[in-house]
Design an enzyme around this catalytic site. Sequence first.
Site, PDB file in Angstrom:
ATOM      1  N   LYS A 208       0.844  -1.200   0.000  1.00  0.00           N
ATOM      2  CA  LYS A 208       0.000   0.000   0.000  1.00  0.00           C
ATOM      3  C   LYS A 208       0.881   1.253   0.000  1.00  0.00           C
ATOM      4  CE  LYS A 208      -3.467   2.395   2.736  1.00  0.00           C
ATOM      5  NZ  LYS A 208      -4.394   2.386   3.854  1.00  0.00           N
ATOM      6  N   GLU A 214      10.527  -4.561   4.611  1.00  0.00           N
ATOM      7  CA  GLU A 214      10.629  -5.957   4.158  1.00  0.00           C
ATOM      8  C   GLU A 214      10.330  -6.068   2.666  1.00  0.00           C
ATOM      9  OE1 GLU A 214       9.019  -4.824   6.782  1.00  0.00           O
ATOM     10  OE2 GLU A 214       9.237  -6.167   8.501  1.00  0.00           O
ATOM     11  N   GLY A 269      -4.745  -1.962   5.016  1.00  0.00           N
ATOM     12  CA  GLY A 269      -3.958  -3.103   4.531  1.00  0.00           C
ATOM     13  C   GLY A 269      -4.650  -4.437   4.791  1.00  0.00           C
ATOM     14  N   ARG A 270      -5.146  -4.621   6.005  1.00  0.00           N
ATOM     15  CA  ARG A 270      -5.755  -5.914   6.365  1.00  0.00           C
ATOM     16  C   ARG A 270      -7.166  -6.073   5.808  1.00  0.00           C
ATOM     17  NH1 ARG A 270      -4.734  -2.530  10.457  1.00  0.00           N
ATOM     18  NH2 ARG A 270      -6.410  -1.772  11.801  1.00  0.00           N
ATOM     19  N   GLU A 355      -4.656  -6.726  14.737  1.00  0.00           N
ATOM     20  CA  GLU A 355      -4.183  -5.393  14.357  1.00  0.00           C
ATOM     21  C   GLU A 355      -5.347  -4.401  14.468  1.00  0.00           C
ATOM     22  OE1 GLU A 355      -2.529  -4.382  10.328  1.00  0.00           O
ATOM     23  OE2 GLU A 355      -0.618  -4.497  11.334  1.00  0.00           O
ATOM     24  N   HIS A 386      -5.252 -33.333  17.349  1.00  0.00           N
ATOM     25  CA  HIS A 386      -4.230 -34.268  17.809  1.00  0.00           C
ATOM     26  C   HIS A 386      -3.058 -33.539  18.435  1.00  0.00           C
ATOM     27  CE1 HIS A 386      -6.297 -37.709  16.058  1.00  0.00           C
ATOM     28  NE2 HIS A 386      -6.726 -36.802  15.201  1.00  0.00           N
ATOM     29  N   LYS A 506       9.428  -0.660  14.400  1.00  0.00           N
ATOM     30  CA  LYS A 506      10.014  -0.301  13.096  1.00  0.00           C
ATOM     31  C   LYS A 506      11.052   0.805  13.280  1.00  0.00           C
ATOM     32  CE  LYS A 506       5.840  -0.955  10.276  1.00  0.00           C
ATOM     33  NZ  LYS A 506       4.894  -0.322   9.370  1.00  0.00           N
TER      34      LYS A 506
HETATM   35  O1  F6P Z   1       3.292  -2.685   9.720  1.00  0.00           O
HETATM   36  C1  F6P Z   1       1.974  -3.036   9.613  1.00  0.00           C
HETATM   37  C2  F6P Z   1       1.453  -2.792   8.228  1.00  0.00           C
HETATM   38  O2  F6P Z   1       1.353  -1.436   7.992  1.00  0.00           O
HETATM   39  C3  F6P Z   1       0.129  -3.488   7.994  1.00  0.00           C
HETATM   40  O3  F6P Z   1      -0.928  -2.774   8.490  1.00  0.00           O
HETATM   41  C4  F6P Z   1       0.137  -3.646   6.513  1.00  0.00           C
HETATM   42  O4  F6P Z   1      -0.804  -4.593   6.079  1.00  0.00           O
HETATM   43  C5  F6P Z   1       1.563  -4.073   6.296  1.00  0.00           C
HETATM   44  O5  F6P Z   1       2.311  -3.341   7.240  1.00  0.00           O
HETATM   45  C6  F6P Z   1       2.106  -3.840   4.917  1.00  0.00           C
HETATM   46  O6  F6P Z   1       2.043  -2.493   4.534  1.00  0.00           O
HETATM   47  P1  F6P Z   1       2.232  -2.080   3.044  1.00  0.00           P
HETATM   48  O7  F6P Z   1       1.156  -2.703   2.238  1.00  0.00           O
HETATM   49  O8  F6P Z   1       2.164  -0.586   3.031  1.00  0.00           O
HETATM   50  O9  F6P Z   1       3.579  -2.561   2.575  1.00  0.00           O
END
Ligand code: F6P
Length: 541
Positions: A208, A214, A269-270, A355, A386, A506
């Site tokens: 987003k 990452e 995002g979620r 979240e 199990h 972060k």
């Molecule tokens: O760090 C949490 C978060 O912002 C989530 O809410 C989101 O889904 C994820 O990181 C990834 O964010 P982006 O889509 O901006 O890379």
Amino acid sequence: MSIAPLRERPAWRALERHYTEIRDVHLRDLFADDPARGERLAAEGASLYLDYSKNRVTDETLRLLVQLAEESGLPERTEAMFRGDRINVSENRSVLHVALRLPKGKSLVVDGRDVVQDVHGVLDRMAKFADRVRSGEWKGHTGKPIANVVNIGIGGSDLGPVMAYEALRHYSRRDLTFRFVSNVDSADFVEATGDLSADETLFVVASKTFTTLETMTNARTAREWALAALDDESAIAKHFVAVSTNAEAVAAFGIDPANMFGFWDWVGGRYSLASAIGLSTMIAVGPDRFRELLAGFHALDEHFRETPLERNLPALHGLLCVWYASFFGAETVGVMPYSHYLKRLPAYLQQLTMESNGKQVTLDGRPVDYETGAVFWGEPGTNGQHSFFQLLHQGTRLIPVDLIGFAKPLEPIRDHHDLLMSNVFAQAEALAFGRSEDEVRSEEVDEQIVPHRVFEGNRPTNVLLAEQLTPHTLGALVAFYEHSVFTQGTVWEIDSFDQWGVELGKVLAQRIVPELESEAVPELAHDSSTNALIRRYRAMR
Ligand code: F6P
């Protein structure tokens, strides 16, 4: 409408009194007193059937919970969400994932723009692109069609795509390979791409913000990996597409804006699976199936918006979550899909629920004086039975559990499906009714063993049934949990749509990166534990 603080709402006070009367009532007695309970305490909508009869509630509990929802302004807040009001107050944003699922031809004007037109504009572009990839018309740099799609993203930009891909695998193109890279641990990238040829691989960089550490790190590694094989900058245009709200950052990364699929800041995002973030899902199952998924979401959205709270599936589920978290002090909720295709659903729901509702202040910033969101977790059935089900049956904690099952299997072989589903019903039965001392004794068990074999029961479950796992059902199922989360957040008066809690870690990691990477021994000014760990890491590596 002005809303009183939670503890001052009349329904909350009544529920506190009611709780003391009901906390020791056993499900055995509730069922014995009302032979119709199992059929009465069930609701249906948008292709889902919810049996909530095995919850520790009476008609009075349900009446008070519905009253609590009303006193908490749930109907008004629902309308505000669907209208596009800025209900995400701490980020001053609308919350309009429901608009992603509105059918073509509908209209929703927010800040002077018809967002439904924008949504369908992007969906149509996605569909064209997905068809080109699926038909082989979209060629890689060397002229070969795409055989592998690698989604790079994290959080909502990973969990939605991977969960939906796994869930809908039955419907997916088997001659295309799909992989999902999220972790900044290089092992994730290496293992996902190790057996792929760069000239047949398409990377979907899903973020987003297009700034997430990452994802950007993995995307750069992917770029190097592709260029090492294809040795030509112009290959990037054929092998990278982006899904983002940040066109500038996408262009700065070197992805042609023509290969970007956008969405909007009003999609969290979620909550983004139904947006362009679902591109990899659409390539896997095709645009028509993706539209069925959206239709399933929309059907549940409509159900949530229009159905009286007494019969409203997500509202009832959300209120039951409040009941257990805030009154019984239940700290976790188990979600067990009895479908191997839904194996990533619990991970997906962890982000969605935790979240969203892991919050400690109210919308106007007051500390809450009650428990908010529970820990959600789970595994597909029957595997969990199990391992950890022991604790669910005989442990000392109360853990409400959702059991999700389907009437028709997607892969019918011998009697697998009846065996699978018999376990759904058996687990719900065992958790509710248990096995008394007398019942154990009647089996002529050694007296010393009797207490070990007693199941006290009275452990609540919801059973969610649908006819079959289809794109439509999956959409409805996800929307069911989204609106349950919304219901809980509304009662608790928290902002279910921000996520400030992920920020501190972060920021601190960014500060530590140079301390790990520098050649020279860094001056460390953390606490003594963090300093010692950094020194130990530098010495050990
Ligand atoms: O760090 C949490 C978060 O912002 C989530 O809410 C989101 O889904 C994820 O990181 C990834 O964010 P982006 O889509 O901006 O890379």
